[in-house]
Design a protein around this motif. Structure first.
Motif, mmCIF file in Angstrom:
data_model
loop_
_atom_site.group_PDB
_atom_site.id
_atom_site.type_symbol
_atom_site.label_atom_id
_atom_site.label_comp_id
_atom_site.label_asym_id
_atom_site.label_seq_id
_atom_site.Cartn_x
_atom_site.Cartn_y
_atom_site.Cartn_z
ATOM 1 N N GLN A 79 0.827 -1.214 0.000
ATOM 2 C CA GLN A 79 0.000 0.000 0.000
ATOM 3 C C GLN A 79 0.857 1.258 0.000
ATOM 4 O O GLN A 79 0.580 2.209 -0.722
ATOM 5 C CB GLN A 79 -0.941 -0.020 1.210
ATOM 6 C CG GLN A 79 -2.075 -1.031 1.087
ATOM 7 C CD GLN A 79 -2.886 -1.162 2.362
ATOM 8 O OE1 GLN A 79 -2.450 -0.755 3.452
ATOM 9 N NE2 GLN A 79 -4.071 -1.751 2.259
ATOM 10 N N PHE A 80 1.912 1.238 0.809
ATOM 11 C CA PHE A 80 2.842 2.376 0.857
ATOM 12 C C PHE A 80 3.482 2.606 -0.512
ATOM 13 O O PHE A 80 3.531 3.733 -1.018
ATOM 14 C CB PHE A 80 3.946 2.120 1.889
ATOM 15 C CG PHE A 80 3.640 2.654 3.265
ATOM 16 C CD1 PHE A 80 3.578 4.023 3.497
ATOM 17 C CD2 PHE A 80 3.436 1.800 4.335
ATOM 18 C CE1 PHE A 80 3.314 4.524 4.765
ATOM 19 C CE2 PHE A 80 3.168 2.284 5.607
ATOM 20 C CZ PHE A 80 3.101 3.652 5.821
ATOM 21 N N ILE A 81 4.001 1.526 -1.092
ATOM 22 C CA ILE A 81 4.713 1.630 -2.372
ATOM 23 C C ILE A 81 3.771 2.081 -3.484
ATOM 24 O O ILE A 81 4.124 2.934 -4.317
ATOM 25 C CB ILE A 81 5.367 0.285 -2.740
ATOM 26 C CG1 ILE A 81 6.487 -0.066 -1.723
ATOM 27 C CG2 ILE A 81 5.940 0.308 -4.148
ATOM 28 C CD1 ILE A 81 7.643 0.908 -1.701
ATOM 29 N N GLN A 82 2.574 1.529 -3.510
ATOM 30 C CA GLN A 82 1.591 1.921 -4.531
ATOM 31 C C GLN A 82 1.248 3.405 -4.416
ATOM 32 O O GLN A 82 1.133 4.107 -5.431
ATOM 33 C CB GLN A 82 0.328 1.065 -4.401
ATOM 34 C CG GLN A 82 0.495 -0.357 -4.910
ATOM 35 C CD GLN A 82 -0.743 -1.209 -4.680
ATOM 36 O OE1 GLN A 82 -1.774 -0.710 -4.214
ATOM 37 N NE2 GLN A 82 -0.655 -2.482 -4.992
ATOM 38 N N SER A 99 5.677 10.093 1.335
ATOM 39 C CA SER A 99 5.124 8.750 1.469
ATOM 40 C C SER A 99 6.227 7.715 1.687
ATOM 41 O O SER A 99 6.119 6.828 2.542
ATOM 42 C CB SER A 99 4.312 8.392 0.221
ATOM 43 O OG SER A 99 3.748 7.103 0.338
ATOM 44 N N LEU A 100 7.313 7.845 0.926
ATOM 45 C CA LEU A 100 8.418 6.897 1.052
ATOM 46 C C LEU A 100 9.144 7.049 2.383
ATOM 47 O O LEU A 100 9.600 6.061 2.963
ATOM 48 C CB LEU A 100 9.402 7.081 -0.109
ATOM 49 C CG LEU A 100 8.916 6.531 -1.453
ATOM 50 C CD1 LEU A 100 9.773 7.055 -2.597
ATOM 51 C CD2 LEU A 100 8.940 5.000 -1.437
ATOM 52 N N ARG A 101 9.246 8.263 2.876
ATOM 53 C CA ARG A 101 9.913 8.462 4.172
ATOM 54 C C ARG A 101 9.080 7.858 5.306
ATOM 55 O O ARG A 101 9.638 7.301 6.271
ATOM 56 C CB ARG A 101 10.191 9.945 4.412
ATOM 57 C CG ARG A 101 11.288 10.495 3.493
ATOM 58 C CD ARG A 101 11.861 11.800 3.977
ATOM 59 N NE ARG A 101 12.822 12.353 3.032
ATOM 60 C CZ ARG A 101 14.087 11.972 2.918
ATOM 61 N NH1 ARG A 101 14.551 10.996 3.683
ATOM 62 N NH2 ARG A 101 14.895 12.540 2.038
ATOM 63 N N LYS A 102 7.778 7.947 5.215
ATOM 64 C CA LYS A 102 6.905 7.284 6.201
ATOM 65 C C LYS A 102 7.103 5.768 6.112
ATOM 66 O O LYS A 102 7.169 5.069 7.127
ATOM 67 C CB LYS A 102 5.439 7.627 5.930
ATOM 68 C CG LYS A 102 5.051 9.039 6.324
ATOM 69 C CD LYS A 102 3.585 9.299 5.993
ATOM 70 C CE LYS A 102 3.184 10.747 6.267
ATOM 71 N NZ LYS A 102 1.779 11.010 5.860
ATOM 72 N N PHE A 103 7.172 5.291 4.889
ATOM 73 C CA PHE A 103 7.373 3.856 4.651
ATOM 74 C C PHE A 103 8.698 3.394 5.264
ATOM 75 O O PHE A 103 8.758 2.384 5.974
ATOM 76 C CB PHE A 103 7.358 3.590 3.145
ATOM 77 C CG PHE A 103 7.821 2.213 2.766
ATOM 78 C CD1 PHE A 103 7.036 1.104 3.001
ATOM 79 C CD2 PHE A 103 9.058 2.024 2.157
ATOM 80 C CE1 PHE A 103 7.458 -0.176 2.651
ATOM 81 C CE2 PHE A 103 9.489 0.763 1.798
ATOM 82 C CZ PHE A 103 8.687 -0.336 2.052
ATOM 83 N N LEU A 104 9.778 4.149 5.007
ATOM 84 C CA LEU A 104 11.101 3.754 5.493
ATOM 85 C C LEU A 104 11.246 3.925 7.003
ATOM 86 O O LEU A 104 12.093 3.277 7.624
ATOM 87 C CB LEU A 104 12.182 4.552 4.761
ATOM 88 C CG LEU A 104 12.374 4.156 3.295
ATOM 89 C CD1 LEU A 104 13.278 5.136 2.567
ATOM 90 C CD2 LEU A 104 12.925 2.733 3.190
ATOM 91 N N PHE A 112 14.378 -1.734 -1.620
ATOM 92 C CA PHE A 112 13.601 -1.156 -2.717
ATOM 93 C C PHE A 112 13.065 0.220 -2.347
ATOM 94 O O PHE A 112 13.051 1.137 -3.169
ATOM 95 C CB PHE A 112 12.453 -2.087 -3.101
ATOM 96 C CG PHE A 112 11.603 -1.550 -4.225
ATOM 97 C CD1 PHE A 112 12.072 -1.545 -5.530
ATOM 98 C CD2 PHE A 112 10.333 -1.037 -3.978
ATOM 99 C CE1 PHE A 112 11.301 -1.036 -6.566
ATOM 100 C CE2 PHE A 112 9.556 -0.534 -5.003
ATOM 101 C CZ PHE A 112 10.041 -0.546 -6.303
ATOM 102 N N GLY A 113 12.619 0.380 -1.098
ATOM 103 C CA GLY A 113 12.125 1.672 -0.643
ATOM 104 C C GLY A 113 13.192 2.749 -0.720
ATOM 105 O O GLY A 113 12.923 3.879 -1.146
ATOM 106 N N ASN A 114 14.422 2.391 -0.341
ATOM 107 C CA ASN A 114 15.531 3.340 -0.441
ATOM 108 C C ASN A 114 15.867 3.656 -1.897
ATOM 109 O O ASN A 114 16.185 4.806 -2.232
ATOM 110 C CB ASN A 114 16.761 2.779 0.282
ATOM 111 C CG ASN A 114 16.673 2.945 1.784
ATOM 112 O OD1 ASN A 114 16.905 4.021 2.320
ATOM 113 N ND2 ASN A 114 16.321 1.871 2.480
ATOM 114 N N PHE A 115 15.788 2.653 -2.749
ATOM 115 C CA PHE A 115 16.030 2.865 -4.176
ATOM 116 C C PHE A 115 14.989 3.828 -4.762
ATOM 117 O O PHE A 115 15.328 4.777 -5.491
ATOM 118 C CB PHE A 115 15.985 1.520 -4.909
ATOM 119 C CG PHE A 115 16.014 1.626 -6.407
ATOM 120 C CD1 PHE A 115 17.191 1.957 -7.079
ATOM 121 C CD2 PHE A 115 14.863 1.402 -7.152
ATOM 122 C CE1 PHE A 115 17.226 2.061 -8.470
ATOM 123 C CE2 PHE A 115 14.888 1.499 -8.537
ATOM 124 C CZ PHE A 115 16.068 1.834 -9.188
#
Length: 237
Positions: A79-82, A99-104, A112-115
């Motif tokens: 859900q985060f990645i989408q 969004s990605l910073r919340k995910f990480l 993959f999130g860092n990429f």
């Protein structure tokens, strides 16, 4: 009973009882002993089977619970990645970054999130931060060819061709059939006047894209090949 207790009980009992006990013991038939042993074995086996069934049941329950946890984590991660990808495709790079910073923050060990964060930062022209994110992805996943290729692209955007080629070659050491890295390497080689090496890299990339049925990529490489060939013969259109 202990041995001394056994001896004591013998001497207090009548002689006839002792004799009877001895005879009874001597004439127990083998079949009776076999049945007794079998019953004992069956009882032990039954207990062991019951324990094994209980152990197997507990193992299945544990595996099911673990699978449910993993499924929940995967669903949340997806859900985060989408969400980040949707914002990225809309050109909302700042929103994608948030969004990605919340995910990480929740999944800091996700390569993959860092990429992806590196990609978002690169699109915002925050080049040093982008490289840091790609390097973090590589730290978490050392054979991350995409991240090496991405670092090469950042260097190429700054005309740091030698550094770019180093990163592309690292990606190709991991995956020699990485068509995108071969194409990017060819462009860097061309920029540094290594025309023959550039052509060889492009031809290999073209063969790979065709084998993978990536027709759009194959067409792009064909266009680059033609431009490089025309550059050697300026009169050719």
């Amino acid at each position: 009973m202990k041995l001394n207790k056994q001896i004591k009980s013998v001497f207090v009992q009548p002689l006839s009882y002792i004799t009877l006990s001895i005879i009874t013991t001597i004439f127990i038939s083998p079949s009776v002993l076999a049945v007794t042993a079998q019953n004992s074995l069956h009882s032990s086996k039954s207990s062991a089977d019951k324990f094994t069934r209980q152990e197997n049941f507990e193992s299945r329950v544990q595996k099911l619970a673990q699978a449910q946890i993993e499924d929940s984590v995967l669903k949340e991660r997806s859900q985060f990645i989408q969400q980040a990808n949707a914002l990225y495709s809309q050109g909302d790079f700042k929103g994608a970054e948030q969004s990605l910073r919340k995910f990480l923050k929740k999944f800091p060990e996700d390569a993959f999130g860092n990429f992806q964060l590196g990609n978002v930062l690169f699109r915002q022209k925050r080049l040093d931060e982008a490289i840091n994110s790609y390097q973090e992805a590589i730290r978490l996943k050392p054979k991350y060819a995409l991240a090496y290729n991405a670092i090469g692209i950042v260097y190429a955007s700054q005309s740091r061709w030698d550094e770019a080629m180093t990163e592309y070659r690292k990606a190709l050491e991991i995956n020699s059939d990485y068509g995108d890295a071969l194409t990017n390497l060819a462009l860097a080689l061309w920029q540094t006047n290594k025309r023959d090496e550039a052509l060889a890299s492009l031809k290999k990339a073209l063969d790979i894209f065709k084998a993978q049925n990536r027709n759009e990529k194959a067409y792009q490489v064909e266009q680059i090949l033609q431009k490089i060939k025309n550059s050697a013969n300026p009169g050719v259109s």
